[in-house]
Design an enzyme around this catalytic site. Structure first.
Site, mmCIF file in Angstrom:
data_model
loop_
_atom_site.group_PDB
_atom_site.id
_atom_site.type_symbol
_atom_site.label_atom_id
_atom_site.label_comp_id
_atom_site.label_asym_id
_atom_site.label_seq_id
_atom_site.Cartn_x
_atom_site.Cartn_y
_atom_site.Cartn_z
ATOM 1 N N THR A 189 0.852 -1.179 0.000
ATOM 2 C CA THR A 189 0.000 0.000 0.000
ATOM 3 C C THR A 189 0.890 1.232 0.000
ATOM 4 O O THR A 189 1.919 1.257 0.673
ATOM 5 C CB THR A 189 -0.940 0.016 1.222
ATOM 6 O OG1 THR A 189 -1.781 1.164 1.167
ATOM 7 C CG2 THR A 189 -0.179 0.011 2.534
ATOM 8 N N GLU A 336 -5.304 -2.460 5.051
ATOM 9 C CA GLU A 336 -4.922 -3.087 6.319
ATOM 10 C C GLU A 336 -6.076 -3.806 7.011
ATOM 11 O O GLU A 336 -5.865 -4.443 8.059
ATOM 12 C CB GLU A 336 -4.368 -2.012 7.272
ATOM 13 C CG GLU A 336 -3.075 -1.374 6.811
ATOM 14 C CD GLU A 336 -3.257 -0.189 5.868
ATOM 15 O OE1 GLU A 336 -2.276 0.533 5.637
ATOM 16 O OE2 GLU A 336 -4.387 0.003 5.354
ATOM 17 N N LYS A 446 -8.625 23.333 8.292
ATOM 18 C CA LYS A 446 -8.914 24.230 9.403
ATOM 19 C C LYS A 446 -8.868 25.657 8.884
ATOM 20 O O LYS A 446 -7.811 26.180 8.553
ATOM 21 C CB LYS A 446 -7.923 24.045 10.544
ATOM 22 C CG LYS A 446 -8.342 24.790 11.813
ATOM 23 C CD LYS A 446 -7.484 24.439 13.002
ATOM 24 C CE LYS A 446 -8.050 25.099 14.262
ATOM 25 N NZ LYS A 446 -7.227 24.785 15.463
ATOM 26 N N TRP A 451 -13.232 23.458 11.630
ATOM 27 C CA TRP A 451 -12.821 22.299 10.847
ATOM 28 C C TRP A 451 -13.827 22.098 9.722
ATOM 29 O O TRP A 451 -15.034 22.054 9.955
ATOM 30 C CB TRP A 451 -12.775 21.042 11.720
ATOM 31 C CG TRP A 451 -11.682 21.050 12.739
ATOM 32 C CD1 TRP A 451 -11.807 21.251 14.083
ATOM 33 C CD2 TRP A 451 -10.289 20.856 12.499
ATOM 34 N NE1 TRP A 451 -10.585 21.204 14.699
ATOM 35 C CE2 TRP A 451 -9.629 20.954 13.750
ATOM 36 C CE3 TRP A 451 -9.527 20.620 11.358
ATOM 37 C CZ2 TRP A 451 -8.251 20.819 13.893
ATOM 38 C CZ3 TRP A 451 -8.145 20.480 11.494
ATOM 39 C CH2 TRP A 451 -7.535 20.579 12.733
#
Length: 550
Positions: A189, A336, A446, A451
């Site tokens: 990956t 994963e 941000k 956010w």
């Protein structure tokens, strides 16, 4: 002292290790006449498939492959790849699925890092292999998978041709039992920094993921499900997270399987019609290409069930697929995680209150599959409220998650901090159990003290008429710290400008669906011919940031 609560095992009892070969047990006894086809040109039965596995193992053993050896594959989605999925690990060797979309230097790194002993290679990838061959630390033995092509002379020396070697190999290879924790598969990956990381799965991991995925997909009475009368065609490369583990599910259930070779939209649609394919999975980019190739009414796509993963399913794309009769829904996972840990299947007895609500559910990250401990947590590792608003990182436990990165102990510890696998995905969870990713930790913007979700902006921009695709990143700003920057791809022949996009987003500010700080400035809406993507089809925001900074 022996624990008196342990179950007593009689010496003659069979322990039944969870090995890849066990996935064939039921399929071979009940579905030996079931068919596997390749591009509509080659067909054989499960019984033929099993016999070919034995001959493949015999041919590889003659090349010196033993328990613990690594066999790499560079091929399109073919019957040969499917045979490698089973035959290689069933020997006790490790299957290494080479990501053929990586750069030559990255492919070289992964071959060296994995220690490939043998490479099975399709002619299309010989130029890359020839280019990097001198850099291989321990040159592997090479097997050509000619695929009916004439191969011109070159610098590579082959130990044989795949079909010829199978034809010469003896029947009846005896696949042994061994520890179910034996490494079965490896792939790599790519992250935002450093070399590709090797992800390893044991036989136990693969079997448990297969059982869990099958349980989830077969559970619904109707809709977003898989059953034994389905015809399965993968449209996620077999090198990418083992095609999401779905070929193992399909074989275990005894489904008729169609392997398409190289992905060409017109060819995929033709195979879908000719072979009556009913179940597939792919990334949003491939779905977009299929819908464009299908045109208006030229292909009947009704009855096609499709999981979308790899990146978020845009609501506009979901709507377009539903309009063509595709039973589409999202799946979630990572390299994963096996990969499937959540599926956006509609709840039992669900009745949509609106088309928008149904699309929202189908595009969600989904609800956890069985055996997956799926938490959304804050920085203190405490679970955030299930109110659809509180944000946190998705962390996981499941019996099939990768336990480590190959040869990278520090990165492995970071992955498994606090005993949970950290996904780096920021999400919210609703009272009904549905999880929705709002961004990646590294992609959250941000700005103005707030956010802002890049994914939320992308979804809203793609709803603007004339917009085909959008990618949003945060760029430095002296006043606000960061500001969103939108890269937009228009539909062919359609005009849309920055002011129209801003006006559409500002409407969502009025309805409080979007923060005012999330609306890009006009000079930060760029129109591009294409958005860069990674080797597995995800938007390459790392490259976008580099270009912007450059």
């Amino acid at each position: 002292m022996r624990d008196p609560n342990l179950v007593v095992t009689t010496p003659s009892a069979y322990a039944y290790p969870l090995l890849v070969k066990q996935l064939l047990t039921n399929a071979m006894s009940l579905y030996g006449d079931q068919q596997i086809s390749y591009r509509g040109e080659m067909r054989h039965t499960y019984r033929d498939f099993h016999a070919r596995l034995g001959r493949l193992a015999g041919a590889l053993a003659a090349l010196g492959v033993r328990h613990g050896s690594t066999v790499a594959v560079m091929d399109w989605d073919s019957h040969r790849y499917l045979e490698s999925y089973f035959g290689v690990p069933m020997m006790g060797a490790t299957l290494f699925t080479v990501n053929v979309r990586l750069s030559p230097q990255q492919i070289l790194y992964t071959l060296n890092d994995a220690g490939a002993d043998v490479v099975l290679v399709h002619p299309d990838f010989l130029p890359v292999l020839a280019q990097i061959h001198a850099g291989l630390v321990r040159p592997p033995r090479l097997v050509l998978m000619a695929d009916g092509q004439d191969v011109p002379p070159g610098p590579l020396a082959f130990d044989g041709e795949y079909e010829a070697m199978l034809a010469a190999a003896p029947d009846g290879y005896d696949f042994p039992d061994f520890d179910e924790r034996t490494k079965a598969a490896t792939f790599y990956t790519t992250g935002t920094t450093g070399d590709p990381k090797g992800v390893c799965y044991s036989h136990r991991d693969i079997v448990l993921h297969t059982l869990t995925a099958a349980t989830s997909l077969c559970a619904p009475r109707e809709g977003q499900r898989m059953h034994r009368e389905d015809v399965y065609m993968p449209i996620t490369p077999m090198f990418h997270v083992m095609a999401w583990g779905m070929p193992y599910v399909a074989i275990m259930l005894g489904l008729r399987m169609v392997l398409p070779g190289r992905y060409v939209p017109a060819a995929l649609l033709a195979l879908r019609e000719a072979e009556k394919v009913t179940f597939s999975h792919c990334v949003p980019t491939i779905l977009q290409m299929l819908l464009q190739a299908a045109g208006e009414g030229q292909h009947d796509l009704r009855g096609w069930k499709m999981i979308i993963g790899g990146s978020a399913l845009p609501p506009v794309l979901c709507e377009a697929a539903l309009a063509r009769g595709i039973d589409i829904f999202a799946g979630y996972g990572m390299s994963e995680t096996g990969p499937i840990v959540a599926l956006a299947q509609l709840p039992p007895g669900y009745v949509a209150r609106s088309r928008e609500e149904e699309i929202s559910l189908r595009c969600a990250t989904g609800r956890p599959v069985p055996l997956a401990s799926f938490l959304v947590v804050g920085p203190d590792m405490r679970e955030v409220p299930h109110d659809g608003k509180a944000q946190g990182e998705i962390v996981l436990r499941a019996p099939y998650l990768t336990q480590s990165y190959f040869g990278k102990p520090s990165a492995s510890e970071d992955l498994w901090a606090d005993g949970y696998l950290h996904t780096q995905d920021v999400a919210v969870r609703s009272p009904d159990g549905f999880v929705r990713i709002v961004d990646r930790l590294k992609d959250v913007i941000k700005t103005g003290g707030e956010w802002v979700s890049s994914i939320e902006i992308e979804n809203l921009v793609t709803q603007v008429p004339g917009v085909q695709e959008c990618a949003v990143i945060g760029v430095p700003d002296a006043r606000w710290g960061e500001r969103p920057m939108a890269y937009v791809v228009r539909h062919a022949g359609v005009e849309v400008d920055a002011q129209q996009i801003r006006a559409a987003l500002l409407e969502h500010v009025v309805t409080q669906q979007l923060s005012k700080f999330a609306v890009p400035d006009s000079d930060r809406i760029a129109f591009v011919a294409a958005i860069p993507r990674t080797s597995v089809g995800k938007i390459d925001k790392k490259l976008l940031r580099e270009r912007q900074a450059g």
